[in-house]
Design a protein around this motif. Structure first.
Motif, PDB file in Angstrom:
ATOM      1  N   MET A   1     -20.170   1.821   1.747  1.00  0.00           N
ATOM      2  CA  MET A   1     -19.099   2.645   2.285  1.00  0.00           C
ATOM      3  C   MET A   1     -17.794   1.867   2.392  1.00  0.00           C
ATOM      4  O   MET A   1     -16.748   2.423   2.194  1.00  0.00           O
ATOM      5  N   LEU A   2     -17.862   0.607   2.676  1.00  0.00           N
ATOM      6  CA  LEU A   2     -16.640  -0.175   2.880  1.00  0.00           C
ATOM      7  C   LEU A   2     -16.362  -1.164   1.749  1.00  0.00           C
ATOM      8  O   LEU A   2     -15.695  -2.174   1.970  1.00  0.00           O
ATOM      9  N   ASP A   3     -16.867  -0.882   0.572  1.00  0.00           N
ATOM     10  CA  ASP A   3     -16.680  -1.799  -0.553  1.00  0.00           C
ATOM     11  C   ASP A   3     -15.210  -2.068  -0.840  1.00  0.00           C
ATOM     12  O   ASP A   3     -14.810  -3.210  -1.056  1.00  0.00           O
ATOM     13  N   LYS A   4     -14.407  -1.028  -0.834  1.00  0.00           N
ATOM     14  CA  LYS A   4     -12.978  -1.194  -1.123  1.00  0.00           C
ATOM     15  C   LYS A   4     -12.309  -2.042  -0.037  1.00  0.00           C
ATOM     16  O   LYS A   4     -11.527  -2.938  -0.336  1.00  0.00           O
ATOM     17  N   LEU A   5     -12.628  -1.777   1.225  1.00  0.00           N
ATOM     18  CA  LEU A   5     -12.059  -2.565   2.318  1.00  0.00           C
ATOM     19  C   LEU A   5     -12.521  -4.011   2.231  1.00  0.00           C
ATOM     20  O   LEU A   5     -11.742  -4.935   2.438  1.00  0.00           O
ATOM     21  N   ARG A   6     -13.774  -4.205   1.907  1.00  0.00           N
ATOM     22  CA  ARG A   6     -14.328  -5.559   1.760  1.00  0.00           C
ATOM     23  C   ARG A   6     -13.563  -6.318   0.676  1.00  0.00           C
ATOM     24  O   ARG A   6     -13.213  -7.484   0.832  1.00  0.00           O
ATOM     25  N   THR A   7     -13.285  -5.636  -0.426  1.00  0.00           N
ATOM     26  CA  THR A   7     -12.531  -6.252  -1.523  1.00  0.00           C
ATOM     27  C   THR A   7     -11.105  -6.559  -1.082  1.00  0.00           C
ATOM     28  O   THR A   7     -10.588  -7.652  -1.331  1.00  0.00           O
ATOM     29  N   THR A   8     -10.477  -5.611  -0.408  1.00  0.00           N
ATOM     30  CA  THR A   8      -9.091  -5.779   0.049  1.00  0.00           C
ATOM     31  C   THR A   8      -8.947  -6.947   1.012  1.00  0.00           C
ATOM     32  O   THR A   8      -7.966  -7.684   0.959  1.00  0.00           O
ATOM     33  N   THR A   9      -9.933  -7.137   1.868  1.00  0.00           N
ATOM     34  CA  THR A   9      -9.857  -8.191   2.893  1.00  0.00           C
ATOM     35  C   THR A   9     -10.539  -9.485   2.471  1.00  0.00           C
ATOM     36  O   THR A   9     -10.573 -10.444   3.250  1.00  0.00           O
ATOM     37  N   GLY A  10     -11.107  -9.504   1.281  1.00  0.00           N
ATOM     38  CA  GLY A  10     -11.836 -10.677   0.839  1.00  0.00           C
ATOM     39  C   GLY A  10     -13.107 -10.896   1.641  1.00  0.00           C
ATOM     40  O   GLY A  10     -13.625 -12.007   1.707  1.00  0.00           O
ATOM     41  N   ASP A  12     -13.444 -10.764   4.845  1.00  0.00           N
ATOM     42  CA  ASP A  12     -13.186 -11.318   6.177  1.00  0.00           C
ATOM     43  C   ASP A  12     -13.529 -10.261   7.234  1.00  0.00           C
ATOM     44  O   ASP A  12     -12.831  -9.256   7.377  1.00  0.00           O
ATOM     45  N   LYS A  13     -14.585 -10.505   7.984  1.00  0.00           N
ATOM     46  CA  LYS A  13     -15.086  -9.505   8.938  1.00  0.00           C
ATOM     47  C   LYS A  13     -14.095  -9.215  10.064  1.00  0.00           C
ATOM     48  O   LYS A  13     -13.988  -8.076  10.511  1.00  0.00           O
ATOM     49  N   GLU A  14     -13.378 -10.211  10.518  1.00  0.00           N
ATOM     50  CA  GLU A  14     -12.387  -9.972  11.576  1.00  0.00           C
ATOM     51  C   GLU A  14     -11.269  -9.076  11.074  1.00  0.00           C
ATOM     52  O   GLU A  14     -10.836  -8.158  11.775  1.00  0.00           O
ATOM     53  N   GLN A  15     -10.815  -9.348   9.875  1.00  0.00           N
ATOM     54  CA  GLN A  15      -9.757  -8.528   9.287  1.00  0.00           C
ATOM     55  C   GLN A  15     -10.269  -7.106   9.023  1.00  0.00           C
ATOM     56  O   GLN A  15      -9.564  -6.127   9.271  1.00  0.00           O
ATOM     57  N   MET A  16     -11.506  -7.001   8.559  1.00  0.00           N
ATOM     58  CA  MET A  16     -12.096  -5.685   8.342  1.00  0.00           C
ATOM     59  C   MET A  16     -12.163  -4.912   9.653  1.00  0.00           C
ATOM     60  O   MET A  16     -11.824  -3.726   9.695  1.00  0.00           O
ATOM     61  N   GLN A  17     -12.571  -5.582  10.718  1.00  0.00           N
ATOM     62  CA  GLN A  17     -12.671  -4.908  12.013  1.00  0.00           C
ATOM     63  C   GLN A  17     -11.306  -4.448  12.499  1.00  0.00           C
ATOM     64  O   GLN A  17     -11.181  -3.375  13.079  1.00  0.00           O
ATOM     65  N   ARG A  18     -10.277  -5.244  12.274  1.00  0.00           N
ATOM     66  CA  ARG A  18      -8.921  -4.833  12.658  1.00  0.00           C
ATOM     67  C   ARG A  18      -8.523  -3.563  11.913  1.00  0.00           C
ATOM     68  O   ARG A  18      -7.942  -2.643  12.498  1.00  0.00           O
ATOM     69  N   HIS A  19      -8.832  -3.517  10.610  1.00  0.00           N
ATOM     70  CA  HIS A  19      -8.531  -2.317   9.815  1.00  0.00           C
ATOM     71  C   HIS A  19      -9.313  -1.112  10.343  1.00  0.00           C
ATOM     72  O   HIS A  19      -8.767  -0.010  10.446  1.00  0.00           O
ATOM     73  N   ILE A  20     -10.572  -1.315  10.653  1.00  0.00           N
ATOM     74  CA  ILE A  20     -11.412  -0.231  11.167  1.00  0.00           C
ATOM     75  C   ILE A  20     -10.870   0.271  12.501  1.00  0.00           C
ATOM     76  O   ILE A  20     -10.720   1.488  12.709  1.00  0.00           O
ATOM     77  N   ASP A  21     -10.550  -0.636  13.400  1.00  0.00           N
ATOM     78  CA  ASP A  21     -10.010  -0.245  14.710  1.00  0.00           C
ATOM     79  C   ASP A  21      -8.690   0.506  14.548  1.00  0.00           C
ATOM     80  O   ASP A  21      -8.445   1.505  15.235  1.00  0.00           O
ATOM     81  N   SER A  22      -7.849   0.032  13.648  1.00  0.00           N
ATOM     82  CA  SER A  22      -6.574   0.695  13.382  1.00  0.00           C
ATOM     83  C   SER A  22      -6.796   2.100  12.831  1.00  0.00           C
ATOM     84  O   SER A  22      -6.134   3.062  13.243  1.00  0.00           O
ATOM     85  N   TYR A  23      -7.734   2.222  11.909  1.00  0.00           N
ATOM     86  CA  TYR A  23      -8.048   3.522  11.317  1.00  0.00           C
ATOM     87  C   TYR A  23      -8.525   4.490  12.395  1.00  0.00           C
ATOM     88  O   TYR A  23      -8.027   5.616  12.481  1.00  0.00           O
ATOM     89  N   LYS A 102     -18.377   7.797  11.647  1.00  0.00           N
ATOM     90  CA  LYS A 102     -19.135   6.821  10.852  1.00  0.00           C
ATOM     91  C   LYS A 102     -18.637   5.406  11.109  1.00  0.00           C
ATOM     92  O   LYS A 102     -19.431   4.478  11.248  1.00  0.00           O
ATOM     93  N   LEU A 103     -17.322   5.241  11.159  1.00  0.00           N
ATOM     94  CA  LEU A 103     -16.763   3.903  11.395  1.00  0.00           C
ATOM     95  C   LEU A 103     -17.042   3.406  12.798  1.00  0.00           C
ATOM     96  O   LEU A 103     -17.265   2.215  13.008  1.00  0.00           O
ATOM     97  N   GLU A 104     -17.031   4.317  13.774  1.00  0.00           N
ATOM     98  CA  GLU A 104     -17.319   3.906  15.157  1.00  0.00           C
ATOM     99  C   GLU A 104     -18.759   3.393  15.280  1.00  0.00           C
ATOM    100  O   GLU A 104     -19.018   2.504  16.077  1.00  0.00           O
ATOM    101  N   LYS A 105     -19.663   3.948  14.513  1.00  0.00           N
ATOM    102  CA  LYS A 105     -21.075   3.557  14.583  1.00  0.00           C
ATOM    103  C   LYS A 105     -21.405   2.347  13.718  1.00  0.00           C
ATOM    104  O   LYS A 105     -22.489   1.787  13.830  1.00  0.00           O
ATOM    105  N   MET A 106     -20.477   1.952  12.875  1.00  0.00           N
ATOM    106  CA  MET A 106     -20.744   0.874  11.926  1.00  0.00           C
ATOM    107  C   MET A 106     -20.735  -0.496  12.593  1.00  0.00           C
ATOM    108  O   MET A 106     -19.905  -0.775  13.456  1.00  0.00           O
ATOM    109  N   LYS A 107     -21.662  -1.304  12.203  1.00  0.00           N
ATOM    110  CA  LYS A 107     -21.719  -2.696  12.661  1.00  0.00           C
ATOM    111  C   LYS A 107     -21.411  -3.587  11.472  1.00  0.00           C
ATOM    112  O   LYS A 107     -21.988  -3.460  10.415  1.00  0.00           O
ATOM    113  N   LEU A 108     -20.476  -4.502  11.663  1.00  0.00           N
ATOM    114  CA  LEU A 108     -20.129  -5.451  10.588  1.00  0.00           C
ATOM    115  C   LEU A 108     -20.971  -6.685  10.684  1.00  0.00           C
ATOM    116  O   LEU A 108     -21.409  -7.142  11.645  1.00  0.00           O
TER     117      LEU A 108
END
Length: 108
Positions: A1-10, A12-23, A102-108
């Motif tokens: 589900m987060l392949d594109k975000l994973r690619t965009t952030t390299g 980086d789980k912290e950066q991914m979480q910031r994007h998720i929280d912002s979204y 879905k994003l709220e329930k997701m664990k990184l």
């Protein structure tokens, strides 16, 4: 589900979480704005909210939301019919709420 975000952030789980929280924060606000605009039949406002949200759909790879956003944007700008714009906006709100859930329930 987060392949594109994973690619965009390299990956980086912290950066991914910031994007998720912002979204989650911004889309929750947009859902409320869309519901109010729909109630007031403010189709211009619906178009603006949807247009401003599209970049985040690209970031997350939410292609279906991006396509529906494009369709709504065209519908409200040309206003083919209020019923069609209303129906598509309601579908969009439902899909947007599901993406938030879905994003709220997701664990990184």
């Amino acid at each position: 589900m987060l392949d594109k975000l994973r690619t965009t952030t390299g990956g980086d789980k912290e950066q991914m979480q910031r994007h998720i929280d912002s979204y989650i924060g911004s889309m929750t606000g947009r859902v409320n704005t869309l519901k109010n605009a729909l109630e007031e039949e403010s189709y211009h406002d619906i178009g603006q909210v949807v247009k401003n949200a599209k970049y985040q759909f690209e970031t997350f790879g939410f292609d279906d939301l991006w396509k529906l956003a494009n369709h709504i944007e065209r519908s409200v700008n040309k206003l083919y019919s209020k019923e069609m714009a209303r129906e598509h906006t309601l579908d969009f709100i439902k899909d947007l709420e599901e993406s938030i859930d879905k994003l709220e329930k997701m664990k990184l």
